[in-house]
Write an enzyme that holds these catalytic residues in place. Structure first.
Site, PDB file in Angstrom:
ATOM      1  NE  ARG A  28      75.041 -90.187  36.207  1.00 18.71           N
ATOM      2  CZ  ARG A  28      75.871 -89.774  35.248  1.00 18.71           C
ATOM      3  NH1 ARG A  28      75.655 -90.149  33.986  1.00 18.71           N
ATOM      4  NH2 ARG A  28      76.911 -89.021  35.518  1.00 18.71           N
ATOM      5  CD  GLU A  53      73.408 -89.863  39.877  1.00 18.73           C
ATOM      6  OE1 GLU A  53      74.455 -90.534  39.840  1.00 18.73           O
ATOM      7  OE2 GLU A  53      73.372 -88.646  39.601  1.00 18.73           O
ATOM      8  CB  SER A 110      75.917 -88.491  42.766  1.00 25.42           C
ATOM      9  OG  SER A 110      77.266 -88.145  42.560  1.00 25.42           O
TER      10      SER A 110
END
Length: 323
Positions: free
Chosen positions: A197, A316, A246
């Site tokens: 990520r 995130e 998320s």
């Protein structure tokens, strides 16, 4: 909110900014002669993000096309921060708004083209669903996972978005980027130095297109996999709520949602924000939450998880702007 159209102002490009005066002595961040896009002062951003919260952008620029974007960034004061805004998922816009310039790519950056070598060229503004569907129709497999990610290709490239065991770096060949100062470069996937990520794209760089590598496939089989991905997402995630996706990265060898659940945070609320009952790695805006509510709830979840398991969760979701 003031919207500037280039024809509204008679001015000369001196190469210095600002040179235009807007209502209330608000100065445009660039000389706007010849810029064909839409430039808006104090543009509300809440309506453009999934959480439906947050303040305004000092400036919002919606370029007419690639050349317009390059011209704008070439003229922009290099000290002003620049942020690209895609679909508005995976993002908290803080209540004090975003300094500098937010760039929103429109239809001119949303095309998707397939090629005989099973590659797909897509604009940074193209939605993941469109990319996966276009690839399916051309018999190109390997991009089905993008059906399950809310967002645009520009965001996928920047954060190495992934789902269901696949990530952007698995299929990306290269991407075209406009850098601060207006220069245009093509970056191969290796230059992005992808990790989980995260990418090494420089601050202020705007992804404008990407090339993806697929493989031969049967459209019916590809379509069935896309339906499976969509159904799995529908069953497990609060997709019909005001959420950002998320919230926390999965720590090595662990799942963030399990840690959040074990710490007793399922359904936890702060102001108008709540930890989803359906999937505990999702925060949702249930009752007019401010961005401070949402971010504060996330920080409280992090605190409780650390106290319970000793694991420090990492955000995130991107959080930008002034508190």
């Amino acid at each position: 909110m003031n919207t500037i159209q280039p024809d509204d102002w008679a001015m000369h490009d001196t190469g210095a900014a600002p040179t235009a005066e807007v209502e209330g002595a608000v100065a445009a961040p660039v000389p706007i002669e010849g810029i064909r896009g839409k430039l808006t002062n104090q543009a509300p951003l809440a309506k453009l993000v999934w959480f439906k919260s947050g303040g305004a952008a000092d400036w919002l620029f919606e370029p007419a096309d690639l050349d317009d974007l390059k011209t704008f960034l070439a003229r922009l004061d290099g000290d002003l921060p620049v942020m690209a805004l895609g679909l508005g998922s995976n993002l908290i816009i803080r209540d004090g708004g975003v300094p500098g310039v937010v760039i929103k790519l429109g239809k001119a950056f949303a095309s998707v083209e397939t090629h005989d070598d099973y590659t797909v060229t897509c604009g940074a503004g193209a939605h993941g669903v469109l990319v996966a569907s276009t690839a399916r129709d051309a018999g190109i497999a390997g991009l089905e996972f993008m059906r399950g990610i809310p967002g645009t290709i520009g965001g996928f490239v920047r954060m190495n978005a992934g789902a269901y065991g696949r990530e952007t770096r698995d299929v990306l060949i290269d991407c075209d980027v406009v850098l601060p100062g207006g220069s245009f470069v093509t970056l191969p996937v290796a230059d992005l130095q992808y990790t989980y990520r995260h990418s090494a794209l420089p601050d202020g760089a705007v992804v404008v297109s990407a090339r993806l590598q697929g493989e031969p496939g049967d459209p019916e089989i590809i379509g069935a996999e896309m339906e499976r991905v969509a159904e799995a997402r529908e069953q497990s995630q609060p997709v019909r709520t005001k959420t950002g996706g998320s919230t926390f990265k999965n720590p090595p060898g662990k799942k963030a949602w399990e840690l959040v659940d074990a710490a007793g945070c399922r359904g936890l609320t702060m102001g108008g924000a709540q930890v989803s009952e359906k999937h505990t790695n999702f925060l949702i805006n249930v009752d007019g939450a401010t961005s401070a509510d949402i971010e504060g709830l996330g920080e409280e979840v992090k605190r409780r998880v650390y106290a319970h398991s000793g694991v420090e969760l990492e955000w995130e979701i991107q959080r930008v702007g002034r508190p």
